[in-house]
Enzyme design. Structure first.
Site, PDB file in Angstrom:
ATOM      1  N   GLU A 184       0.836  -1.209   0.000  1.00 55.01           N
ATOM      2  CA  GLU A 184       0.000   0.000   0.000  1.00 55.01           C
ATOM      3  C   GLU A 184       0.866   1.253   0.000  1.00 55.01           C
ATOM      4  OE1 GLU A 184      -2.605  -0.521   3.395  1.00 55.01           O
ATOM      5  OE2 GLU A 184      -4.086  -1.548   2.154  1.00 55.01           O
ATOM      6  N   GLU A 267      -6.613  -7.765  -0.798  1.00 54.17           N
ATOM      7  CA  GLU A 267      -6.993  -7.730   0.626  1.00 54.17           C
ATOM      8  C   GLU A 267      -8.480  -7.470   0.678  1.00 54.17           C
ATOM      9  OE1 GLU A 267      -4.878  -5.242   3.380  1.00 54.17           O
ATOM     10  OE2 GLU A 267      -2.940  -6.120   2.898  1.00 54.17           O
TER      11      GLU A 267
END
Ligand SMILES: *[C@@H]1O[C@H](CO)[C@@H](O)[C@H](O)[C@H]1NC(C)=O
Ligand SMILES: *[C@@H]1O[C@H](CO)[C@@H](O)[C@H](O)[C@H]1NC(C)=O
Ligand SMILES: *[C@@H]1O[C@H](CO)[C@@H](O)[C@H](O)[C@H]1NC(C)=O
Ligand SMILES: *[C@@H]1O[C@H](CO)[C@@H](O)[C@H](O)[C@H]1NC(C)=O
Ligand SMILES: *[C@@H]1O[C@H](CO)[C@@H](O)[C@H](O)[C@H]1NC(C)=O
Ligand SMILES: *[C@@H]1O[C@H](CO)[C@@H](O)[C@H](O)[C@H]1NC(C)=O
Ligand SMILES: *[C@@H]1O[C@H](CO)[C@@H](O)[C@H](O)[C@H]1NC(C)=O
Ligand SMILES: *[C@@H]1O[C@H](CO)[C@@H](O)[C@H](O)[C@H]1NC(C)=O
Ligand SMILES: *[C@@H]1O[C@H](CO)[C@@H](O)[C@H](O)[C@H]1NC(C)=O
Length: 668
Positions: A184, A267
């Protein structure tokens, strides 16, 4: 065990042979026409995160089998640098850190692996997986950037890790289909040179065949900053169950090369993390299943985060901050995450069943029988038998070679005390009817004591707490000492921040300490070595508090720890003294040892060690977690020992209770 193991090896050998027989060239995983392909056929990833470092190795296989029975074909895991290189160039790849065995196990069970090698992993893990010794380097390095010192250390780490996993890549006969770069990154920065560098290092060790990927939130800003399609790195997205997946997968296409954007949510949140002081996070089973269905039934790929969360054993939980770095919240010990496979392995729950059904419906994988739940034991009430004060055994429980003296307080990292507790001591002269103590910057929680005696003595007087998130000066009454007052400050590192701008999270006292506005100098610091606890029984058992005395020790809320406590303790002469408590319980050698939980109801805050294994932090006064998970493999037939380091006051009954079930209802 041995037989089973060699049988598995045989199966593995057969699997590898058949792969070779049909030609290595057919072992290929790639993306084309916006679809994943494996060995020439379209492939849908139905994955789940299961982190080997959050599960006792004896249970790896059990948890993977439960994931397989859920219908998963892929396991995703992070690789925490801090566990594998706890000290510079001292490498760990055994037990909890035996990552190769974990990956091979997935392979034996016919599951693929998506490996997230960091170097930064977030993951609600201390410092986002970075080793804390990175914080001691001068000049300070910039984490997650093109800082040259940082890059050379990443290079050194990956130079050890990647050659170990290279033989396990899919094209080399192993299960690893994809390797993630960073994590991320788009929600942190936009230093693309850093990402390019990571790709180069990864390719150097892993070759050009393996699919590298990034994961970013499904929003333009994150994807723009975090993706590197020009390096042929696949961009995956992540989002929660409330998001509409297909518009996000459309957006994902813009950050992948044409034709190379298979829809992948790497995710997909089955639950959420919980901080101390919050209610336990839960996510509704049927809405989670519905959201997953929207991805899977249209041939999208998804990785459940988490399939099975596990536990933040020891001191490895992460933490978050809010707008500023004093707005700190540590993560609880359990990483159950409300995932379909519970912390203790159970699957007989509505979320597991609902997800299993959706996976079956959308992908046609057979509906496997529900694995049986794991039997748990209630070992009952255990009396705590010995009490030793931290102050009394400070010389035994701190490494004499690491005790240090310095003009200013040093951070825990500079003291070489990366985790746990550090005792800071100094002295001052009384001048007024009271003194004001201020510690402008302390990470994370300081308990303050004073005494008229020199050195560290038993039974100092308790003054109060200064917390990172509630930092107020303390008023210390005049003790009328004949000479200087000794000051003791016990600081707890409650877990390093793992996400956001404040990850450079050093611990301990990080500013000057002032008494009445004057800087205190000349500090002596004792790193607390909890590993020395194995010798606890050699210490003199002390007089045990009677229930009556103990009940006078206040079990206070955190915001009311200020002045009124002082008079209370001074009047009663009882100190809130950090101490060790030891209890024994017996497991019949004829009956199987079973998983259990220890309830810390009635206790305050500390850590617990079972048979020399640190099962984690407890803090029922804050909640929501009241009971810590004790997996059976750390137990043994015969005598078992629990050592509790309680920072404040014990349960007045001087007992702990073994219970069968988790309990997240404390502190409310
Ligand atoms: C991708 O699509 C093109 C054009 O339709 C086709 O020629 C090619 O075979 C497809 N690739 C695969 C792996 O099916
Ligand atoms: C992406 O990078 C730009 C330029 O540094 C920055 O202004 C922006 O805030 C970043 N976006 C996100 C989501 O972090
Ligand atoms: C999913 O993929 C399969 C096999 O490639 C195909 O037959 C089916 O039509 C696809 N379904 C959807 C909804 O795209
Ligand atoms: C930090 O943020 C918290 C929560 O928003 C706030 O209560 C506190 O006053 C802030 N502290 C500082 C030093 O800005
Ligand atoms: C699941 O739980 C139900 C209700 O608690 C119980 O009746 C059933 O036997 C359990 N099934 C399995 C497979 O453990
Ligand atoms: C603790 O330390 C003291 C002082 O160094 C020493 O005399 C004593 O033997 C030690 N006790 C144990 C149990 O190691
Ligand atoms: C008492 O503490 C002060 C610092 O506050 C120090 O300067 C002084 O030397 C100490 N006195 C003795 C007798 O140690
Ligand atoms: C504080 O304590 C010192 C030393 O015992 C004493 O000399 C002094 O008078 C006290 N000050 C006040 C204001 O009570
Ligand atoms: C614990 O005891 C063992 C053997 O009695 C001794 O070798 C070891 O040094 C002790 N450890 C500590 C930290 O005192």
């Amino acid at each position: 065990m041995g037989l089973a193991r060699s049988f598995q090896n045989l199966l593995l050998a057969l699997a590898l042979c058949s792969a070779t027989a049909s030609g290595e060239a057919s072992r290929r995983f790639w993306v084309e026409n916006d679809t994943f392909w494996k060995d020439g056929a379209p492939f849908q990833i139905v994955g789940g995160d299961i982190h080997y470092f959050r599960i006792v190795p004896e249970y790896w296989k059990d948890r993977l089998l439960r994931a397989k029975a859920l219908g998963l074909n892929t396991i995703q895991t992070y690789v925490p640098w801090n566990l594998h290189e706890p000290e510079p160039q001292s490498w760990e790849f055994k037990g909890f850190t035996d990552i190769e065995s974990y990956i091979r196990l997935a392979h034996e069970l016919d599951m693929l692996v998506m490996l997230r090698v960091g170097p930064y992993i977030c993951g609600e893990w201390d410092l986002g997986g970075f080793p804390p010794w990175l914080l001691t380097i001068e000049p300070a390095i910039e984490l997650r950037s093109s800082d040259s010192t940082y890059l050379s250390l990443v290079d050194r780490w990956w130079g050890v890790l990647l050659p170990r996993v290279a033989p396990l890549l899919y094209s080399n006969g192993g299960p690893i289909i994809m390797v993630q770069i960073e994590n991320e990154f788009g929600s942190f920065g936009d230093d693309k040179n850093y990402l390019h560098y990571l790709v180069q290092v990864a390719r150097r060790y892993l070759g050009n065949e393996i699919m590298l990927y990034t994961t970013d939130g499904g929003a333009i800003g994150n994807l723009k900053n975090g993706t590197i399609p020009q390096d042929d790195v696949f961009a995956a997205v992540d989002f929660d169950t409330g998001s509409n997946p297909w518009p996000i997968f459309q957006l994902q296409k813009k950050y992948n090369l044409p034709g190379k954007s298979a829809p992948l949510c790497s995710e997909f949140y089955t639950g959420w993390l919980t901080h101390w002081g919050e209610s336990i996070a839960t996510t509704d089973a049927s809405s989670t299943a519905k959201a997953l269905k929207r991805i899977l039934c249209r041939n999208g790929s998804a990785v459940l985060y988490m399939a099975h969360g596990g536990t933040n054993f020891g001191f490895y939980n992460g933490a978050n901050t809010g707008e500023n770095e004093s707005d700190y919240k540590g993560d609880i010990t359990s990483y159950d995450y409300d995932a379909p496979i519970k912390e203790y392995g159970d699957v007989n729950n509505s979320k597991y069943k609902a997800l299993r059904r959706v996976i079956h419906e959308c992908t046609g994988t057979p509906l496997h029988p529900l694995p049986p739940d794991i039997e748990r034991a209630n070992y009952g009430l255990v009396e705590v038998q010995k009490v030793v004060s931290l102050f009394e055994i400070i010389d035994n429980i701190s490494d004499p070679l690491k005790v240090a003296i310095s003009e200013q307080p040093l951070s825990m990292e500079l003291m070489g005390q990366m985790f746990g507790f550090l005792l800071y001591t100094s002295e001052y002269q009384e001048k007024h009817s009271y003194s004001i103590l201020s510690i402008p910057k302390v990470h994370d929680r300081a308990q303050v004591f004073v005494s008229c005696s020199r050195g560290v003595v038993r039974n100092p007087r308790y003054v109060g707490i200064i917390e990172r998130w509630f930092n107020k000066a303390l008023q210390i009454p005049n003790l009328s000492c004949s000479s200087n007052v000794s000051l003791y400050i016990l600081v707890e590192n409650m877990g390093r921040v793992n996400y956001g701008p404040y990850i450079f999270d050093q611990k301990g006292i990080l500013s000057s300490v002032e008494i009445d506005g004057v800087i205190l100098r000349h500090w002596k610091m004792y790193p607390i070595l909890l590993t020395a606890l194995s010798n606890l029984s050699e210490f003199q058992p002390l007089m045990q508090m009677t229930g009556d005395q103990a009940s006078k020790v206040s079990i206070y809320g955190d915001s009311e720890n200020m002045l009124h406590d002082v008079s209370f303790y001074l009047n009663e002469g009882i100190s809130d003294e950090p101490s060790f408590y030891e209890g024994h319980f017996h497991i019949d050698s004829k009956s199987a040892k079973k998983d259990t939980f220890i309830s810390f109801r009635g206790w305050n805050k500390g850590v617990a060690i079972v048979n020399n294994f640190n099962i984690g932090r407890f803090w029922p006064a804050r909640g929501p977690q009241c009971a810590l998970y004790v997996p059976a493999p750390i137990l043994k037939p015969g005598d078992n020992v629990v050592v509790i380091f309680e920072l404040h006051s014990p349960n007045p009954e001087l007992t702990i209770e073994f219970v069968k079930d988790p309990d997240f209802t404390c502190g409310k």
